[in-house]
Every structure is written in structure tokens, then in C-alpha cells.
Design a protein around this motif. Structure first.
Motif, PDB file in Angstrom:
ATOM      1  N   ALA A 165       0.817  -1.213   0.000  1.00  0.00           N
ATOM      2  CA  ALA A 165       0.000   0.000   0.000  1.00  0.00           C
ATOM      3  C   ALA A 165       0.845   1.254   0.000  1.00  0.00           C
ATOM      4  CB  ALA A 165      -0.929  -0.008   1.211  1.00  0.00           C
ATOM      5  N   ALA A 166       2.079   1.170   0.501  1.00  0.00           N
ATOM      6  CA  ALA A 166       2.941   2.349   0.602  1.00  0.00           C
ATOM      7  C   ALA A 166       3.795   2.566  -0.632  1.00  0.00           C
ATOM      8  CB  ALA A 166       3.845   2.218   1.826  1.00  0.00           C
ATOM      9  N   ILE A 167       3.828   1.623  -1.560  1.00  0.00           N
ATOM     10  CA  ILE A 167       4.772   1.680  -2.677  1.00  0.00           C
ATOM     11  C   ILE A 167       4.231   2.537  -3.810  1.00  0.00           C
ATOM     12  CG2 ILE A 167       5.953   0.324  -4.441  1.00  0.00           C
ATOM     13  CD1 ILE A 167       5.994  -1.996  -2.458  1.00  0.00           C
ATOM     14  N   SER A 168       5.039   3.491  -4.232  1.00  0.00           N
ATOM     15  CA  SER A 168       4.743   4.250  -5.440  1.00  0.00           C
ATOM     16  C   SER A 168       5.362   3.557  -6.651  1.00  0.00           C
ATOM     17  CB  SER A 168       5.277   5.673  -5.320  1.00  0.00           C
ATOM     18  OG  SER A 168       5.165   6.363  -6.547  1.00  0.00           O
ATOM     19  N   ARG A 169       6.617   3.171  -6.509  1.00  0.00           N
ATOM     20  CA  ARG A 169       7.305   2.439  -7.568  1.00  0.00           C
ATOM     21  C   ARG A 169       8.592   1.867  -6.989  1.00  0.00           C
ATOM     22  NH1 ARG A 169       8.658   7.583  -7.974  1.00  0.00           N
ATOM     23  NH2 ARG A 169      10.859   8.140  -8.255  1.00  0.00           N
ATOM     24  N   MET A 170       9.231   0.990  -7.743  1.00  0.00           N
ATOM     25  CA  MET A 170      10.517   0.417  -7.371  1.00  0.00           C
ATOM     26  C   MET A 170      11.482   0.600  -8.534  1.00  0.00           C
ATOM     27  SD  MET A 170       9.336  -3.046  -5.327  1.00  0.00           S
ATOM     28  CE  MET A 170       8.227  -3.623  -6.608  1.00  0.00           C
ATOM     29  N   GLU A 171      12.660   1.124  -8.224  1.00  0.00           N
ATOM     30  CA  GLU A 171      13.703   1.326  -9.230  1.00  0.00           C
ATOM     31  C   GLU A 171      14.811   0.312  -8.976  1.00  0.00           C
ATOM     32  OE1 GLU A 171      12.948   6.160  -9.408  1.00  0.00           O
ATOM     33  OE2 GLU A 171      14.904   5.378  -8.795  1.00  0.00           O
ATOM     34  N   ILE A 172      15.181  -0.410 -10.004  1.00  0.00           N
ATOM     35  CA  ILE A 172      16.172  -1.476  -9.861  1.00  0.00           C
ATOM     36  C   ILE A 172      17.357  -1.164 -10.764  1.00  0.00           C
ATOM     37  CG2 ILE A 172      16.631  -3.942 -10.052  1.00  0.00           C
ATOM     38  CD1 ILE A 172      13.039  -2.770  -9.950  1.00  0.00           C
ATOM     39  N   LEU A 173      18.473  -0.867 -10.146  1.00  0.00           N
ATOM     40  CA  LEU A 173      19.736  -0.656 -10.862  1.00  0.00           C
ATOM     41  C   LEU A 173      20.431  -1.998 -10.961  1.00  0.00           C
ATOM     42  CD1 LEU A 173      21.969   1.287 -11.989  1.00  0.00           C
ATOM     43  CD2 LEU A 173      22.807   1.412  -9.636  1.00  0.00           C
ATOM     44  N   THR A 174      20.685  -2.466 -12.169  1.00  0.00           N
ATOM     45  CA  THR A 174      21.202  -3.824 -12.363  1.00  0.00           C
ATOM     46  C   THR A 174      22.690  -3.824 -12.669  1.00  0.00           C
ATOM     47  OG1 THR A 174      20.410  -3.718 -14.649  1.00  0.00           O
ATOM     48  CG2 THR A 174      18.984  -4.786 -13.033  1.00  0.00           C
ATOM     49  N   SER A 175      23.438  -3.035 -11.923  1.00  0.00           N
ATOM     50  CA  SER A 175      24.893  -3.057 -12.019  1.00  0.00           C
ATOM     51  C   SER A 175      25.456  -2.621 -10.679  1.00  0.00           C
ATOM     52  CB  SER A 175      25.395  -2.142 -13.146  1.00  0.00           C
ATOM     53  OG  SER A 175      25.090  -0.790 -12.863  1.00  0.00           O
ATOM     54  N   GLY A 176      26.757  -2.797 -10.485  1.00  0.00           N
ATOM     55  CA  GLY A 176      27.387  -2.406  -9.240  1.00  0.00           C
ATOM     56  C   GLY A 176      27.335  -0.902  -9.034  1.00  0.00           C
ATOM     57  N   ALA A 177      27.237  -0.471  -7.760  1.00  0.00           N
ATOM     58  CA  ALA A 177      27.111   0.966  -7.500  1.00  0.00           C
ATOM     59  C   ALA A 177      27.693   1.342  -6.153  1.00  0.00           C
ATOM     60  CB  ALA A 177      25.644   1.384  -7.584  1.00  0.00           C
ATOM     61  N   SER A 178      28.786   0.699  -5.747  1.00  0.00           N
ATOM     62  CA  SER A 178      29.395   1.044  -4.463  1.00  0.00           C
ATOM     63  C   SER A 178      29.974   2.448  -4.470  1.00  0.00           C
ATOM     64  CB  SER A 178      30.494   0.033  -4.110  1.00  0.00           C
ATOM     65  OG  SER A 178      29.931  -1.209  -3.747  1.00  0.00           O
ATOM     66  N   ALA A 179      30.338   2.977  -5.646  1.00  0.00           N
ATOM     67  CA  ALA A 179      30.848   4.341  -5.722  1.00  0.00           C
ATOM     68  C   ALA A 179      29.777   5.358  -5.365  1.00  0.00           C
ATOM     69  CB  ALA A 179      31.389   4.626  -7.127  1.00  0.00           C
ATOM     70  N   ILE A 180      28.514   4.952  -5.423  1.00  0.00           N
ATOM     71  CA  ILE A 180      27.404   5.836  -5.077  1.00  0.00           C
ATOM     72  C   ILE A 180      26.868   5.522  -3.686  1.00  0.00           C
ATOM     73  CG2 ILE A 180      25.165   6.731  -5.831  1.00  0.00           C
ATOM     74  CD1 ILE A 180      27.438   7.168  -7.824  1.00  0.00           C
ATOM     75  N   TYR A 181      26.729   4.216  -3.372  1.00  0.00           N
ATOM     76  CA  TYR A 181      26.022   3.815  -2.159  1.00  0.00           C
ATOM     77  C   TYR A 181      26.877   3.072  -1.132  1.00  0.00           C
ATOM     78  CZ  TYR A 181      21.985   4.903  -5.086  1.00  0.00           C
ATOM     79  OH  TYR A 181      21.078   5.544  -5.895  1.00  0.00           O
ATOM     80  N   GLY A 182      28.081   2.694  -1.477  1.00  0.00           N
ATOM     81  CA  GLY A 182      28.915   1.985  -0.526  1.00  0.00           C
ATOM     82  C   GLY A 182      28.735   0.483  -0.583  1.00  0.00           C
ATOM     83  N   SER A 183      28.892  -0.170   0.561  1.00  0.00           N
ATOM     84  CA  SER A 183      28.879  -1.627   0.638  1.00  0.00           C
ATOM     85  C   SER A 183      27.566  -2.226   0.146  1.00  0.00           C
ATOM     86  CB  SER A 183      29.137  -2.057   2.089  1.00  0.00           C
ATOM     87  OG  SER A 183      29.034  -3.450   2.234  1.00  0.00           O
ATOM     88  N   ASP A 184      27.653  -3.455  -0.340  1.00  0.00           N
ATOM     89  CA  ASP A 184      26.520  -4.334  -0.685  1.00  0.00           C
ATOM     90  C   ASP A 184      26.041  -4.180  -2.124  1.00  0.00           C
ATOM     91  OD1 ASP A 184      26.741  -4.843   2.001  1.00  0.00           O
ATOM     92  OD2 ASP A 184      24.898  -3.806   2.556  1.00  0.00           O
ATOM     93  N   ALA A 185      26.316  -3.062  -2.788  1.00  0.00           N
ATOM     94  CA  ALA A 185      25.763  -2.832  -4.121  1.00  0.00           C
ATOM     95  C   ALA A 185      26.653  -3.459  -5.180  1.00  0.00           C
ATOM     96  CB  ALA A 185      25.603  -1.345  -4.373  1.00  0.00           C
ATOM     97  N   ILE A 186      26.760  -4.800  -5.168  1.00  0.00           N
ATOM     98  CA  ILE A 186      27.600  -5.517  -6.131  1.00  0.00           C
ATOM     99  C   ILE A 186      26.771  -6.020  -7.308  1.00  0.00           C
ATOM    100  CG2 ILE A 186      28.988  -7.597  -6.469  1.00  0.00           C
ATOM    101  CD1 ILE A 186      30.238  -7.179  -3.800  1.00  0.00           C
ATOM    102  N   ALA A 187      25.697  -6.755  -7.024  1.00  0.00           N
ATOM    103  CA  ALA A 187      24.843  -7.268  -8.100  1.00  0.00           C
ATOM    104  C   ALA A 187      23.839  -6.224  -8.560  1.00  0.00           C
ATOM    105  CB  ALA A 187      24.118  -8.532  -7.646  1.00  0.00           C
ATOM    106  N   GLY A 188      23.558  -5.236  -7.717  1.00  0.00           N
ATOM    107  CA  GLY A 188      22.589  -4.215  -8.086  1.00  0.00           C
ATOM    108  C   GLY A 188      22.018  -3.519  -6.878  1.00  0.00           C
ATOM    109  N   VAL A 189      21.055  -2.632  -7.139  1.00  0.00           N
ATOM    110  CA  VAL A 189      20.393  -1.843  -6.098  1.00  0.00           C
ATOM    111  C   VAL A 189      18.892  -1.868  -6.348  1.00  0.00           C
ATOM    112  CG1 VAL A 189      20.170   0.424  -5.003  1.00  0.00           C
ATOM    113  CG2 VAL A 189      22.395  -0.322  -5.892  1.00  0.00           C
TER     114      VAL A 189
END
Length: 1020
Positions: A165-189
């Protein structure tokens, strides 16, 4: 607000596809598009002109720099709330699971629902790299890990805690992004964006069920809000109730008769195993010492005794049919059997209550304050099977009675066994039926809370800034019904090692079997009361984050402005797992056969990141990012970590984009892999290395010399040669010397708006992970020990002489650091007549492996208008080109994509067709999971030299289709219906999946089958 001169066909395609409601190529990735101003098209005799339009710039997942482009250097997939409805998905997890990039296997309902480590949680496995390699955010903020670790080791975010009920949308980045978000973003965000600025009140009610039985479901949602000149408030409430589904509800898996083989043996309800017979100590011929096969492994209870037990179990016999027609079938013996197939869980009973509240207030024209709260309480009921006792017994019989160990006094086994004839060595097992002790149930209570608050605004007209604080916490309380150790001992096992005789030297650990009741005695109410108790496991986790962001233009370059984003972040996370006193008890007053591991700790980190985005020429632009994370603790060897990222965009025309990106990523060690306390557990395992030694003894004489020509021997094969399972103690612990996993991501792709109504995108990707953390298991360590064994075939007098080399494995090299470290985890003891036995195996976590995966993502979207309505077509496809694994630097890198044990799908495809006519819309969507290997390939597939090793038989692709429709009775009232798995398709038949659930476990949850639901929505 930035100005652009042309509204490109890329933007037109994005609006078209976004209106459809399916997973699209260029759907809206913005937070909210506050204004899109398009001036009137004016035609004259010679030209068509378009005046200046204005598009609000917003932040897109994958960058903190706001932009007006709907596609950037990294591919982003968007799933809107409307799209979820159109495909019939009722939860965030259902929608995310449908992603084509979700190729990996996670514990399905058939596994986790029966009481695994995380039976009430749901997670993704993008690219098959593991469910802990994807960063999950809510409104760009981190969410606390689920307190209970997946498979007892790795941490992840529980998607079932996010209310739809709270979701407007979900954005899925399908590549690594540790330079933006730090740890854990290896397979995606995965960034879940919640609703805001809601002005209407919307109420919806949904009911559903499965057509095969069980799984009734109901859901109520209320979303309301208010928007004023200086404020906005949004409120969402959700309640959902889901009934359980058991295998008894499915006629294709409710009996052992449903297996692909002929009727298999019933489960061992009550059985007594003759340990001397099982170990082959009954000779048929004193000269050859051939085993007397007339002595059965199971002691015949007789049918009246099975009936008198009150269990309701069937008097039956177990027989193993010989593979070779020339061989005799092996008769195990008679016992009291029960078919447990229909008692197992397919989906848990679950009840969820959720609340979401968001508000924003404009303090000035340029500054606003905001806050949002999201809370969910989820209770689940898990059926984990029957209670049971399983005990090794060495009983001293009354004077004059003879036990099965009398054979030892006949000189068959060397050693002094005088007096052994009075002893009986056996294993006793009883499963307690549901009417006797109930099921081994668990009740799970999960709660999740996330609070975000902050200020944001604009300074100096051009610079956006934000200062935010977020607090996220989870709790997980689990109540499990278990058997009390002292009660089991008193009733069934008797005293432990109470005698002092020759068997102490022989290393036979045992109970004496002198309990107060017979194994076959009916269970009384008094016995029930004394046996049962409730175990409590309490776990919690938290994450605190403070973030500061400022972004805007830096300077004007010849080709345009350079923009920047500067991010500073502080984060603290922690968790704690506490077990009750019985679980930790080591004095005989614990839970029978159950131990556990506690854990808990905190860690803190600081980070600073910088992004730059600038045009090089009119058609070419670059994006640079770098981030430094510093971990301030002594709990691992992460320390500081810098991660860079480079991206390029080339737009030769207004409707064509070429992009490329490269970046580093990392993942700090899972909290529980670091902080888990030393804990013990008991399990059964196969010691193949020791079994190999015992196997070759048959080719030696009494002096231990080889007396059989090699050409007359058969090589030992762990897949088919004899090896008795042992009950062994495992010692688990965390490791405070783990380093971070290091990732590298490459990507090349294009986005092409071929026409105003046709859009195509394709991206090639590579993900490399080095220093992967390997979670050790007892069975894995023992199997590794077999392949690590140093053998030679030249010198018969040497200790390491074997007539045959072991089957080689590409990922193991005897003598390598991996093998040396593996051997240090195993402790064995001399157990006399039972042979060398495992005393303990220590399991932990180590940085060893290297993993890579390479593939292609492709999508297409098309719109067609006709006199019969508008049609929208969408298609997405992910194909794995290659994947590799390297155990350590000295081992060979192996290609794993086609291996018989790799259950990840090589390709996944989904698509949808939507028809809209006036107030009616209909969507047909489908998903195709590519071929996966059969469950149990023939023995030749385990031979590395076999052609079939990588060409293993694979199952046919698995297709499922969903159908949804919606009709607006009025502008305010809508009714809709959904059918998931329209054709009620079961996974492809796997003739080798002869154990429950009788199909390949890679299709977790597939047994639910067709579900139907209806929903009404009213807007006030």
C-alpha cells in the motif's frame, strides 16, 4: 529547472510504456515529475517548430545528481504500483521476483517453510550471485538487515516487510554501485520509493485462493492524504491474512507414490537398526568372511507390535532394487512405516499489519522539513515435521541372554572382546505422529520499523541540499515446540556411558537403553506433558544513518555545464541473537538434538563520495564517481575502501543512446559471519576419506599388504561406493579476520527509440567478485578432505599409496592453501570396531573464492492504436553467457554455467500484452525460466573426463502465465480480477527427483499452482 529544446522520442516512448503497466525499458525513473510543459506545435509551409519545454529534474537511482534524462549510463528498470496490479502481483517480493535478472536460486517455500533459518523472510538473488549481494533501499535510505541470517550465515533485507500500500514504484539498478552507495551494491540496487502528496482517499479489498486447495488470502488497504499550500501528509494502512498450504493439498506430492520411481519405502516411523548387521559383522563363511545377507539391518517388530504402538503406522518392508538384473535385491528388513509426504509445508500461514505515514512542510520558499514512518508486524506459523528420537544403544542384557555382539567372541574382529556376548548394539528411532505429540511447529513474530527525517532545499538558486537521518530496526522472535533432553533420556535413552568395560577402549559412545518405556509403547498424556517444551530465539537488528548531500553546477564547459554531487555519510549497524537457557545448556537439560549459536555486535563507518557529470562534446558526456568508506572497528579486516566508477554516454541522434560503464564495488563481511559466537550442533555426514581407506582394506591380506592385482580391483567412488553416515558434532564460529569482497562491474549497451512507439534496449554486463566469502559446512569440509587427499600409485609401501587416483576436481589442488586450511577443521578419533570416527568439525567463513558472471539484458516496448483499443507490448530477456568459479589462487578457474550442480537458470524471459478500451483493460503476462539440470544426474556426469559432465541432461523451460483485468464502473469505483499461473503449470517433469517434493528444488514455491483473486477499489 533546466531547459531542453526538443522532447525526444525517447521521452515519448517512456510515457507510452509507463502508462501500460509492465516492466519497461524507459519507464519513469523520477521521484515525481512535478511539471512537464510542452508548448503548442506550430506548423507553417516549410518547417515544424517546437518551442521550449520544461522538464523537472529529479534524482534517479544510481546517481545523486538530478537529471532530466530518462536513461543514463547505468540501466535502471522501474516497476510502478500500477504495473504490479496489472501483472497480478500483491507484494513487492512477487513483483521483484519476476525480474529477468533474478536468475539465482533461493530457499523456496518447500525448504524454508519447514523451519529453515529464515522461513518467514523473502529475498532476491540477482545474477545468481547470492541474496546478500543486492543493496535494498527505501527512499534511498538503508534498511536494517533481517536479524536471522540466511542459512545461518549471510545477512539480507526481508522484502516481505515492505507494505504494498505504501509503494509508489521500485527502481532497480542492475549493475554495481558502491561508488554511489557503498557496501553491498555488487549485483545491483533495489530502491523502493513510497507514496507522497496523496490527496484522495482510496480503499481496496482483495480476496483470493488457490484452485488446488488451501492458501485462502485476504487483504485490505487504505491510502489517504492531504495537500495544502505549505504541507502534504500521506497515510497508508494495510492488513493481509494468508492461510497455509500443505502438501496434503496437492495430489501430485501427498504420497510417496507420486515420486517418479516405483513406490519407494515409507519413512521410518519406528525402527530398530542392528548396528552389527549394518556394519557387516555377520559372516556367512569363516574363510571368505562374506556377509550373511539373511541377517537384516532392521529388526522385525511384527505387525501386532506396530499396531499396539498406537502410532497408526503401517507394518512394512524396505527393499532396494538392484541396478543390475544379475544382482539380488537388498532387503533391509521390516519396520513400522509412515508416509510423511502429505504433512509438509508449501506455504506458511501469515498475518501482516502495516502502517506508513509521511509528511512534508515548507519552512520557507526554498527549505522544507520532512519525515516518514513505516512499520509492519508479521506473524507466521510454520509446520516443521514430526518430533523424533534417534539414539545409539549399547545395552547390557540380563545374565544368560545373548546380544548381537556375541559374534565378536568368535574372532571375526581382532581384539579382546571377552564378555561381548551379553551386549546388544543397536540404533532406535521413533517419529511421533501428529496425534501423539503434535507437529514440530514454530511461531514467528517479525516486526520492522523505519523512520526517516530531514531537511532539504535550494541555496544560491542552483544548488540542491539535503540533511537526513534514518533509523531502521527489525525484531525476530521464534517460538519452537521441541523435546526436552532429560525427558527423552529418562523415557527412551537411559544412562550414557554407564558401564566400564572393553568398549571404552573401542570408543563406542552409547546410551544403555534402560529407559522407563519401550520404544514401541503408546504415548500417554503424562509422557506428552513431560516431553514437550517451547524454545525461544530472540533476534534484533538496527541501522542508523546520517546523510548530507549537496549537488548542482560546478562550471560551464564549452559543451555545457558540469554538475556535481557531494555526499557524506555516517552509519552504524548492529544485531543481536539470544537463545534461551535450554538451547545453551550443556548439562543434559537442553533440547534433544538441538543446539544453537548466538551472536551480536556493532560496527560503524564514515564515508564521503563525489560525483561529476559533464559533457565532452555535444553528443558525448561522462560521469565520474568515487567514494571512500572507512570502517571504525576491530571486527574485520575491511579498514578503508575506495571505490571508483566511470560512465560514458554517446547520443549521435536524439533517439539513440550508446552507454558504457566500469566500476569497483565491495561488500563488507556479513555481521553474523563476523560476530557469531562459538556454537555446537549435531548432524549426519559422510567421511569419504576414511571410507576410502576402509574400502581398500578388502584388497589387503592380514598383514596389511596388497594381495590383489590392480586390474581386479574397482576404484573407490564417493558417489556410489559404500560409506556409512556418521552422527558428528559441528563447531561453528564467526571470523574477525574477514576482508571485504571486492567486485568489478563492466557494461556496454544502447537504447534506441526506433519509432515513436517502438523502443529497444540491450546491455552486456560482467560482474567479477574476488575474495568471496565461503561459508563452510560439515559435509562440504569432509568432501573437500577427500578431494584434497594426496595419493600416488607408484610405491606400494608408502603410506599414501592407492591403487587408483581420486576423481579429480578442477576446483581442488592437493596441498594448496585451501586444502591445508580445510584439513585443520577436522578432528578424528580411533573408535575401535567402528573404525576412525569424526570427533568434531569446525566450520567458519573464509575469503577464498573468485566468481564471475557475464550476460546480456535486453528489452523491447511497442504501442499500437486501433479502432478496437490500444495495445501495449513488452518483452524482457536476460541470458547468462558464462559464469566461472575459482576456489583460490592456486586452483583452476572452472566454467560453471553448464555444470550439473548449477541450478541457476541460464536465461529468464518475461513479457506482457495489455489491451485498453475505454474503461476496460486486460493484461496477459508470462515468464519463461530456461533449462536447468536434472536433480540427480547419472554417475557418469560426476566424471570430469566424461563428455556428459557439462552436457548434463537438462529440463525443458518452464512457462507460467498470468491474466488480469480491470473495469471502471465509475470514475471512482474499479473492480479487477487476477489469475496467476493460468494454466496451473507444474515444473517440468524430472524423473530423477525421486524425493519429496518430487520435482527440482530450483523451482521453489511452484507447487502453489494456480491462484485466483478479485479486488475492488473505491476512491473517495
Amino acid at each position: 529547472m533546466r531547459k531542453i529544446n526538443i522532447l525526444t522520442s525517447s521521452i515519448r516512448a517512456a510515457f507510452i510504456v509507463g502508462a501500460v503497466g509492465s516492466f519497461n525499458v524507459a519507464a519513469f525513473a523520477q521521484d515525481e515529475v512535478e511539471s512537464v510543459e510542452v508548448e503548442q506545435v506550430v506548423e507553417n509551409e516549410s518547417t515544424e517548430t517546437v518551442d521550449t519545454e520544461e522538464i523537472e529534474v529529479v534524482e534517479v537511482t544510481g546517481s545523486h545528481i538530478k537529471a532530466n534524462a530518462l536513461e543514463g549510463v547505468s540501466p535502471v528498470t522501474v516497476i510502478t504500483a500500477d504495473e504490479m496490479l496489472k501483472k497480478g502481483f500483491s507484494t513487492a517480493y512477487d513483483a521483484l521476483k519476476d525480474l529477468t535478472q533474478n536468475t539465482g536460486v533461493v530457499q523456496g517455500a518447500e525448504m524454508a517453510a519447514q523451519g529453515g533459518f529464515t522461513p518467514n523472510a523473502q529475498s532476491l538473488n540477482l545474477r545468481g550471485l547470492g541474496n546478500n549481494q543486492t543493496l535494498v533501499l527505501v527512499n534511498g535510505r538503508r534498511v536494517a538487515d533481517y536479524p536471522a541470517p540466511y542459512n545461518g550465515a549471510s545477512n539480507f533485507v526481508n522484502l516481505s516487510s515492505i507494505p504494498a500500500a505504501a509503494i509508489s514504484r521500485m527502481e532497480i539498478l542492475t549493475s554495481g554501485a558502491s561508488a554511489i552507495y557503498g557496501s553491498d551494491a555488487i549485483a545491483g540496487v533495489v530502491n523502493i520509493i513510497t507514496k507522497k502528496d496523496v490527496e484522495d482517499t482510496t480503499f481496496s479489498a482483495r480476496i483470493g485462493t488457490t484452485t488446488e486447495g488451501g492458501g485462502d488470502e485476504g487483504r485490505f488497504q487504505l491510502v489517504t492524504g492531504s495537500v495544502g499550500d505549505d504541507y502534504s501528509v500521506t497515510l497508508a494502512l494495510e492488513y493481509q491474512k494468508q492461510d497455509p498450504i500443505f502438501s496434503a493439498d496437492r495430489d501430485f506430492m501427498d504420497s510417496v507414490d507420486d515420486g517418479p520411481l516405483e513406490r519407494t519405502a515409507l519413512d521410518r516411523g519406528i525402527v530398530i537398526v542392528d548396528d552389527m548387521a549394518q556394519r557387516g559383522f555377520y559372516p556367512d563363511d569363516e574363510d571368505t568372511e562374506d556377509v550373511d545377507e539373511s541377517v537384516k539391518w532392521y529388526r522385525d517388530p511384527t505387525e501386532p507390535r506396530c499396531l499396539a504402538s498406537g502410532s497408526g503406522y503401517e507394518y512394512t518392508e524396505r527393499v532396494t532394487v538392484a541396478d543390475d538384473e544379475d544382482d539380488d535385491d537388498f532387503v533391509w528388513g521390516n519396520y513400522c512405516g509412515v508416509d510423511l509426504s502429505g504433512t509438509k509445508s508449501l506455504r506458511n500461514e501469515r498475518e501482516t499489519v502495516s502502517l506508513y505515514l509521511s509528511g512534508e512542510y515548507n519552512l520557507t520558499d526554498d527549505t522544507s522539513a520532512y519525515a516518514d514512518v513505516m512499520y509492519s508486524q508479521q506473524d507466521a506459523f510454520v509446520r516443521g515435521g514430526f518430533h523424533f528420537v534417534n539414539t545409539k544403544i549399547l545395552e547390557l542384557l540380563p545374565e544368560g541372554e545373548e546380544g548381537n555382539m556375541a559374534i565378536l567372541e568368535e574372532g571375526v574382529i581382532p581384539g579382546d572382546f571377552e564378555g561381548a556376548s551379553q551386549y546388544d548394539w543397536r540404533t532406535e528411532q521413533r517419529l511421533f505422529a501428529q496425534h501423539e505429540l503434535g507437529y514440530r511447529d514454530s511461531t514467528i513474530e517479525d516486526s520492522a520499523l523505519q523512520v526517516n527525517a530531514g531537511f532539504k532545499g535550494v541555496i544560491f538558486d542552483d544548488y540542491d541540499w539535503e540533511l537526513a537521518f534514518s533509523r531502521s530496526e527489525n525484531t525476530n522472535d521464534r517460538y519452537a515446540t521441541l523435546l526436552k533432553e532429560e525427558a527423552v533420556r529418562t523415557l527412551y535413552k537411559g544412562g550414557y556411558n554407564t558401564h566400564t568395560y572393553w568398549y571404552e577402549e573401542q570408543g563406542i559412545e552409547h546410551y544403555d537403553g534402560v529407559g522407563t518405556v519401550d520404544l514401541y509403547a503408546p504415548v500417554t498424556q503424562d509422557m506428552r506433558n513431560s516431553l514437550l517444551g517451547t524454545q525461544l530465539t530472540a533476534a534484533d537488528s538496527y541501522s542508523n544513518t546520517v546523510t548530507g548531500i549537496i549537488s548542482g553546477p560546478v562550471m560551464e564547459l564549452p559543451a555545457g555545464d558540469m554538475y556535481f554531487a557531494l555526499v557524506t555519510e555516517w552509519n552504524q549497524q548492529g544485531y543481536d541473537i539470544e537463545l534461551d537457557d535450554r538451547t545453551l545448556n550443556e548439562d543434559g537439560n537442553g533440547w534433544d538434538g538441538v543446539t544453537g549459536t548466538e551472536g551480536g555486535g556493532d560496527r560503524e563507518r564514515y564515508a564521503v563520495g563525489l560525483e561529476l557529470q559533464f559533457p565532452i562534446i555535444d553528443t558525448l558526456s561522462a560521469q565520474l564517481a568515487g567514494r571512500y568508506d572507512q570502517y571504525e572497528d576491530d571486527t574485520s579486516d575491511v579498514g578503508g575502501r575506495f571505490t571508483p566508477q566511470v560512465g560514458m554516454e554517446y547520443r549521435p541522434t536524439g533517439d539513440l543512446l550508446f552507454r558504457g560503464n566500469w566500476g569497483k564495488s565491495f561488500r563488507a563481511p556479513d555481521m553474523h559471519r563476523v560476530f557469531a559466537t562459538d556454537g555446537g550442533y549435531y548432524t549426519t555426514a559422510y567421511d569419504y576419506s576414511t571410507c576410502e581407506d576402509a574400502y581398500y582394506e578388502q584388497y589387503k591380506d592380514d598383514d596389511g599388504d596388497w594381495d590383489t592385482p590392480v586390474e581386479e580391483m574397482e576404484a573407490y567412488d564417493p558417489a556410489k561406493s559404500p560409506c556409512m553416515a556418521q552422527s558428528a558434532k559441528g563447531n561453528s564460529k564467526g571470523s574477525k579476520t574477514l576482508k571485504e569482497e571486492e567486485g568489478t562491474t563492466y557494461g556496454l549497451g544502447f537504447v534506441w527509440d526506433i519509432t515513436e512507439t517502438l523502443n529497444v534496449t540491450a546491455d552486456w554486463y560482467v560482474v567479477e567478485i574476488e575474495q568471496s566469502v565461503v561459508s563452510e559446512s560439515m559435509s562440504g569440509i569432509l568432501l573437500n578432505d577427500y578431494y584434497c587427499k594426496v595419493r600416488q600409485t607408484e610405491d606400494e609401501d608408502a603410506d599414501n599409496y592407492y591403487p587408483f587416483d581420486a576423481q579429480e576436481r578442477e576446483d581442488f589442488t592437493p596441498g594448496s592453501p585451501q586444502c591445508i586450511a580445510n584439513a585443520e577443521n577436522i578432528t578424528r578419533k580411533d573408535a575401535g570396531i567402528a573404525g576412525p570416527q569424526i570427533e568434531s568439525v569446525t566450520t567458519s567463513h573464509v575469503n577464498l573464492a573468485k566468481t564471475t558472471v557475464e550476460g546480456i539484458d535486453a528489452k523491447a516496448a511497442y504501442q499500437y492504436s486501433s479502432s478496437f483499443g490500444d495495445w501495449y507490448f513488452n518483452l524482457a530477456w536476460t541470458h547468462t553467457l558464462d559464469s566461472t568459479y575459482q576456489a583460490d589462487e592456486e586452483s583452476e578457474e572452472i566454467h560453471t554455467r553448464d555444470k550439473w550442480w548449477n541450478k541457476s537458470a541460464r536465461s529468464v524471459m518475461n513479457g506482457s500484452v495489455t489491451w485498453v478500451e475505454s474503461d476496460l483493460s486486460v493484461t496477459l503476462s508470462g515468464r519463461r525460466i530456461g533449462s536447468i539440470p536434472i536433480s540427480n544426474p547419472p554417475k557418469e556426469f560426476s566424471d570430469e573426463d566424461s563428455y556428459y559432465h557439462e552436457s548434463v541432461q537438462r529440463l525443458d523451460p518452464y512457462y507460467t502465465f498470468n491474466l488480469t483485468s480491470a473495469y471502471y464502473i465509475s470514475d471512482d469505483f474499479k473492480v479487477s480480477a487476477q489469475v496467476q499461473n493460468v494454466l496451473n503449470e507444474q515444473p517440468p517433469e524430472d524423473v530423477t527427483a525421486y524425493s519429496w517434493p518430487f520435482y527440482n528444488g530450483a523451482y521453489g514455491g511452484a507447487a502453489v499452482g494456480r491462484t485466483v483473486s478479485a479486488e475492488m477499489t473505491y476512491v473517495f
